[in-house]
Scaffold this motif. Structure first.
Motif, PDB file in Angstrom:
ATOM      1  N   LYS A 170       0.835  -1.211   0.000  1.00 51.67           N
ATOM      2  CA  LYS A 170       0.000   0.000   0.000  1.00 51.67           C
ATOM      3  C   LYS A 170       0.867   1.257   0.000  1.00 51.67           C
ATOM      4  CE  LYS A 170      -4.181  -1.999   0.884  1.00 51.67           C
ATOM      5  NZ  LYS A 170      -4.545  -2.698  -0.342  1.00 51.67           N
ATOM      6  N   ARG A 171       1.640   1.408  -1.032  1.00 48.39           N
ATOM      7  CA  ARG A 171       2.487   2.600  -1.156  1.00 48.39           C
ATOM      8  C   ARG A 171       2.644   2.949  -2.635  1.00 48.39           C
ATOM      9  NH1 ARG A 171       5.904   5.796   1.870  1.00 48.39           N
ATOM     10  NH2 ARG A 171       5.333   4.647   3.722  1.00 48.39           N
ATOM     11  N   ALA A 172       2.533   4.219  -2.934  1.00 51.02           N
ATOM     12  CA  ALA A 172       2.733   4.692  -4.304  1.00 51.02           C
ATOM     13  C   ALA A 172       3.500   6.009  -4.245  1.00 51.02           C
ATOM     14  CB  ALA A 172       1.388   4.900  -5.000  1.00 51.02           C
ATOM     15  N   THR A 173       4.276   6.286  -5.302  1.00 49.05           N
ATOM     16  CA  THR A 173       5.101   7.499  -5.312  1.00 49.05           C
ATOM     17  C   THR A 173       4.608   8.462  -6.386  1.00 49.05           C
ATOM     18  OG1 THR A 173       7.073   6.423  -4.424  1.00 49.05           O
ATOM     19  CG2 THR A 173       7.436   8.367  -5.789  1.00 49.05           C
ATOM     20  N   VAL A 174       4.631   9.749  -6.033  1.00 47.52           N
ATOM     21  CA  VAL A 174       4.296  10.800  -6.992  1.00 47.52           C
ATOM     22  C   VAL A 174       5.587  11.537  -7.354  1.00 47.52           C
ATOM     23  CG1 VAL A 174       2.911  12.863  -7.448  1.00 47.52           C
ATOM     24  CG2 VAL A 174       2.031  11.079  -5.898  1.00 47.52           C
ATOM     25  N   ILE A 175       5.871  11.631  -8.644  1.00 43.80           N
ATOM     26  CA  ILE A 175       7.039  12.387  -9.134  1.00 43.80           C
ATOM     27  C   ILE A 175       6.486  13.618  -9.844  1.00 43.80           C
ATOM     28  CG2 ILE A 175       8.994  12.362 -10.741  1.00 43.80           C
ATOM     29  CD1 ILE A 175       8.884   9.241 -10.493  1.00 43.80           C
ATOM     30  N   VAL A 176       6.869  14.807  -9.358  1.00 39.96           N
ATOM     31  CA  VAL A 176       6.332  16.035  -9.974  1.00 39.96           C
ATOM     32  C   VAL A 176       7.418  16.668 -10.841  1.00 39.96           C
ATOM     33  CG1 VAL A 176       5.154  18.218  -9.581  1.00 39.96           C
ATOM     34  CG2 VAL A 176       4.911  16.362  -7.909  1.00 39.96           C
ATOM     35  N   TRP A 177       7.202  16.645 -12.120  1.00 42.08           N
ATOM     36  CA  TRP A 177       8.173  17.180 -13.094  1.00 42.08           C
ATOM     37  C   TRP A 177       7.629  18.541 -13.534  1.00 42.08           C
ATOM     38  CZ3 TRP A 177       8.511  16.332 -18.923  1.00 42.08           C
ATOM     39  CH2 TRP A 177       9.821  16.541 -19.396  1.00 42.08           C
ATOM     40  N   ALA A 178       8.253  19.618 -13.089  1.00 41.18           N
ATOM     41  CA  ALA A 178       7.652  20.938 -13.310  1.00 41.18           C
ATOM     42  C   ALA A 178       8.605  21.926 -13.979  1.00 41.18           C
ATOM     43  CB  ALA A 178       7.184  21.523 -11.975  1.00 41.18           C
ATOM     44  N   ASP A 179       8.079  22.615 -14.959  1.00 41.04           N
ATOM     45  CA  ASP A 179       8.723  23.805 -15.541  1.00 41.04           C
ATOM     46  C   ASP A 179      10.141  23.618 -16.093  1.00 41.04           C
ATOM     47  OD1 ASP A 179       6.707  26.118 -14.860  1.00 41.04           O
ATOM     48  OD2 ASP A 179       6.852  24.912 -13.045  1.00 41.04           O
ATOM     49  N   PRO A 180      10.464  22.523 -16.766  1.00 42.29           N
ATOM     50  CA  PRO A 180      11.816  22.464 -17.353  1.00 42.29           C
ATOM     51  C   PRO A 180      12.020  23.544 -18.418  1.00 42.29           C
ATOM     52  CG  PRO A 180      10.494  20.586 -18.096  1.00 42.29           C
ATOM     53  CD  PRO A 180       9.720  21.270 -17.017  1.00 42.29           C
ATOM     54  N   GLN A 181      10.942  23.979 -19.046  1.00 39.58           N
ATOM     55  CA  GLN A 181      11.007  25.064 -20.044  1.00 39.58           C
ATOM     56  C   GLN A 181      12.165  24.838 -21.023  1.00 39.58           C
ATOM     57  OE1 GLN A 181       8.776  28.034 -16.973  1.00 39.58           O
ATOM     58  NE2 GLN A 181      10.159  29.030 -18.392  1.00 39.58           N
ATOM     59  N   ILE A 182      12.154  23.635 -21.585  1.00 43.17           N
ATOM     60  CA  ILE A 182      13.246  23.192 -22.453  1.00 43.17           C
ATOM     61  C   ILE A 182      13.419  24.135 -23.640  1.00 43.17           C
ATOM     62  CG2 ILE A 182      13.866  21.331 -24.072  1.00 43.17           C
ATOM     63  CD1 ILE A 182      12.606  19.414 -21.887  1.00 43.17           C
ATOM     64  N   GLY A 183      14.664  24.495 -23.882  1.00 43.89           N
ATOM     65  CA  GLY A 183      14.974  25.402 -24.990  1.00 43.89           C
ATOM     66  C   GLY A 183      15.430  26.760 -24.499  1.00 43.89           C
ATOM     67  N   LYS A 184      15.134  27.049 -23.226  1.00 45.19           N
ATOM     68  CA  LYS A 184      15.490  28.370 -22.686  1.00 45.19           C
ATOM     69  C   LYS A 184      16.928  28.374 -22.155  1.00 45.19           C
ATOM     70  CE  LYS A 184      13.859  29.667 -18.594  1.00 45.19           C
ATOM     71  NZ  LYS A 184      13.101  30.346 -17.540  1.00 45.19           N
ATOM     72  N   THR A 185      17.601  29.476 -22.335  1.00 44.69           N
ATOM     73  CA  THR A 185      18.877  29.652 -21.648  1.00 44.69           C
ATOM     74  C   THR A 185      18.660  30.657 -20.518  1.00 44.69           C
ATOM     75  OG1 THR A 185      19.534  31.437 -23.126  1.00 44.69           O
ATOM     76  CG2 THR A 185      20.244  29.229 -23.736  1.00 44.69           C
ATOM     77  N   GLY A 186      19.321  30.415 -19.414  1.00 49.68           N
ATOM     78  CA  GLY A 186      19.192  31.308 -18.254  1.00 49.68           C
ATOM     79  C   GLY A 186      20.493  31.260 -17.479  1.00 49.68           C
ATOM     80  N   ARG A 187      20.451  31.708 -16.245  1.00 48.23           N
ATOM     81  CA  ARG A 187      21.724  31.788 -15.521  1.00 48.23           C
ATOM     82  C   ARG A 187      22.281  30.418 -15.173  1.00 48.23           C
ATOM     83  NH1 ARG A 187      20.182  31.827 -10.049  1.00 48.23           N
ATOM     84  NH2 ARG A 187      17.912  31.717  -9.997  1.00 48.23           N
ATOM     85  N   ARG A 188      21.468  29.352 -15.258  1.00 48.69           N
ATOM     86  CA  ARG A 188      21.997  28.009 -15.017  1.00 48.69           C
ATOM     87  C   ARG A 188      22.475  27.337 -16.306  1.00 48.69           C
ATOM     88  NH1 ARG A 188      18.160  28.074 -10.569  1.00 48.69           N
ATOM     89  NH2 ARG A 188      16.376  27.522 -11.853  1.00 48.69           N
TER      90      ARG A 188
END
Ligand SMILES: [Zn+2]
Ligand SMILES: [Zn+2]
Length: 417
Positions: free
Chosen positions: A151-169
Motif C-alpha cells: 500500500k504505497r505509491a510514489t508521486v514524481i512532480v516534473w515541473a517547468d523544465p522550459q526546455i529550450g530556454k537559456t538562463g543563468r543556469r
C-alpha cells in the motif's frame, strides 16, 4: 497606375465583384478594358462568363488543368463529378473552375490547378525523422515491472523544465546534464520501495516556446520542433525509469509556455496545448513498446486533472490560473465549480518555480487534511520569477508518497542534481 477597385482574376475578386465591374462604368476604371458581355455595342456574340474560385493554394507547377466542351455550362457539382471520374476526392483537392460560351453555342468548361489540399498534421506525420530523440530513447524501454500489492505509491512532480530556454543556469546542455543526474538519484530513491504504482505528474511548461514575452530568438537555444522532441525525450526517460520500478500513471495538463498561442493570446482549446500533444506522442511510444503505462489528461475544456492513486486523489494544475500564493483560494473555488481537482486530497502545481506546502482544510469525503504543494522548477533559472517574486528556488524534482493512510508527509523530498 490606378487599380480597378474590384480587382481582377489574380486578386481574388469574387464573381459578383467582377460582374459589377463589367456593368458599371462609373464604378470601374477598367470598364472599357474588360469588354463586358452585356454591352449593347459589343460586336461579338454574348459570351457569359460563369466562374468561381472554390479554393486556391498557390500556383505550383504539376497541377492538373482540364477544358471540357459541353452543350451547357457546368456548375460546381459537375466539376466535382468530373474530379471524381479522374479518381480524386473533390473534398481533398483545391481547384478553380469556370465556363465560357462559344459563338457556336458550345461551352468550354475549364477546371484549373486541381491539386491536393495540404495535409493536416496527423499523428502519422510524427516520425523518427522529426522526433529523432524520442524515437531513439523509446528503443531502450524498460521491461514490464512486477505488480505489488504493497500500500504505497510514489508521486514524481516534473515541473517547468522550459526546455529550450537559456538562463543563468545555462542552456539545453546543462539542463540535460542536470536531468540525467536527477534521474540517477531518483533511481536510487525508488529502489527497494516496493511500490504499487508511480504517478508521473507533469506540472507543465515543458517547453519554453516562443510566445512568452521577451525576445526568445535570443534566449532560446532550440527551435520549437527541437524543444518538442527534447521534451518528449526527457519525459520518456523519466517515465521509462519509473516503469522499471512500478506500473506508471502519467498525468498532464495545459500550461502557459506550452499553450498554442500568439503572444499573450491563447489560441484553440485548453486541450490544444503543445505539451499535451507531446503526451500523445510519448503515449504512442509507451504503447508500442508494450509498457505498463496509463495516461490521464483533462477533459477538452478543463485545465486540471485528478488521479486516484491507491485511494488518495492527486489533483494537478499548472498554476497560471491563480496569482502567487493563491493556490488554496483557487482550489476552494474549484469545489463549487465541481472541477476535476474539487475532490482531491493533494493538489500539486508548478508555474511559480519554487517549492511551497500548505494545508488546505479537510476533504469532506475522506476526512483527511488536504495538502497543496507547489513544485520547485527544473529550468535554467527564471529571471521573470525572480523579478516578480524575488525568489527562485534551487532546481529539483518534488517526490512524495501516498499510502493507504493518504499523503505521507515524511516521504516528501526534493531531488536535486
Ligand atoms: Zn514555468
Ligand atoms: Zn507557467
Amino acid at each position: 497606375m490606378p487599380q480597378c477597385k474590384y480587382g481582377d482574376e489574380t486578386t481574388r475578386a469574387t464573381a459578383k465583384d467582377r460582374t459589377i465591374r463589367r456593368h458599371n462604368k462609373k464604378q470601374c476604371i477598367c470598364y472599357d478594358v474588360h469588354q463586358p458581355s452585356s454591352r449593347q455595342d459589343d460586336a461579338k456574340p454574348a459570351t457569359p462568363i460563369v466562374e468561381g474560385v472554390v479554393a486556391t493554394s498557390g500556383s505550383d507547377a504539376n497541377t492538373d488543368t482540364y477544358t471540357i466542351s459541353s452543350d451547357r455550362a457546368w456548375g460546381y457539382n459537375d466539376f466535382c463529378e468530373f474530379i471524381r471520374s479522374k479518381g480524386q476526392d473533390p473534398d481533398k483537392v483545391s481547384f478553380r473552375w469556370g465556363s465560357t460560351s462559344t459563338p457556336s453555342g458550345l461551352f468550354f468548361n475549364k477546371i484549373n490547378d486541381v491539386k491536393p489540399l495540404p495535409e493536416a498534421v496527423t499523428e502519422a506525420s510524427f516520425t523518427a525523422e522529426n522526433l529523432p530523440g524520442l524515437y531513439a530513447a523509446a528503443e531502450a524501454s524498460t521491461p514490464k515491472p512486477k505488480h505489488s500489492s504493497n500500500k504505497r505509491a510514489t508521486v514524481i512532480v516534473w515541473a517547468d523544465p522550459q526546455i529550450g530556454k537559456t538562463g543563468r543556469r545555462g542552456g539545453t546542455k546543462e539542463l540535460i546534464e542536470r536531468s540525467t543526474a536527477i534521474r540517477d538519484r531518483l533511481d536510487q530513491h525508488l529502489a527497494g520501495k516496493d511500490l504499487q504504482r508511480i504517478l508521473f505528474a507533469d506540472a507543465g511548461d515543458g517547453i519554453e516556446g516562443f510566445e512568452s514575452g521577451g525576445n526568445p530568438m535570443f534566449t532560446n537555444d532550440l527551435s520549437l520542433a527541437q524543444q518538442l522532441d527534447t521534451y518528449g525525450t526527457e519525459m520518456f526517460k523519466f517515465i521509462n525509469l519509473a516503469h522499471y520500478h512500478a506500473p506508471v500513471t502519467v498525468a498532464g495538463i495545459p500550461s502557459n509556455h506550452a499553450a498554442w498561442r500568439c503572444g499573450k493570446q491563447n489560441l484553440g482549446r485548453p486541450a490544444d496545448d503543445l505539451g499535451l500533444l507531446m503526451h500523445t506522442q510519448v503515449e504512442y511510444r509507451t504503447a508500442d513498446r508494450g509498457m505498463d503505462v496509463q495516461w490521464v489528461r483533462p477533459a477538452t475544456y478543463d485545465e486540471s486533472v485528478a488521479v486516484d492513486l491507491i485511494g488518495t486523489r492527486i489533483g494537478l494544475v499548472h498554476g497560471n490560473q491563480f496569482g502567487p500564493g493563491q493556490a488554496v483560494a483557487w482550489w476552494e473555488k474549484q469545489t463549487f465549480g465541481a472541477q476535476a481537482s474539487a475532490t482531491a486530497d493533494v493538489l500539486v502545481h508548478g508555474h511559480y518555480h519554487t517549492f511551497s506546502a500548505n494545508v488546505a482544510g479537510r476533504n469532506p469525503h475522506t476526512d483527511r487534511q488536504r495538502w497543496c504543494l507547489g513544485a520547485p522548477t527544473l529550468d535554467n533559472g527564471s529571471d521573470w520569477f525572480r523579478t516578480v517574486a524575488g525568489r527562485d528556488s534551487d532546481p529539483g524534482l518534488l517526490v512524495f508518497d501516498v499510502t493507504d493512510e493518504g499523503f505521507d508527509l515524511a516521504s516528501l523530498t526534493i531531488i536535486s542534481a
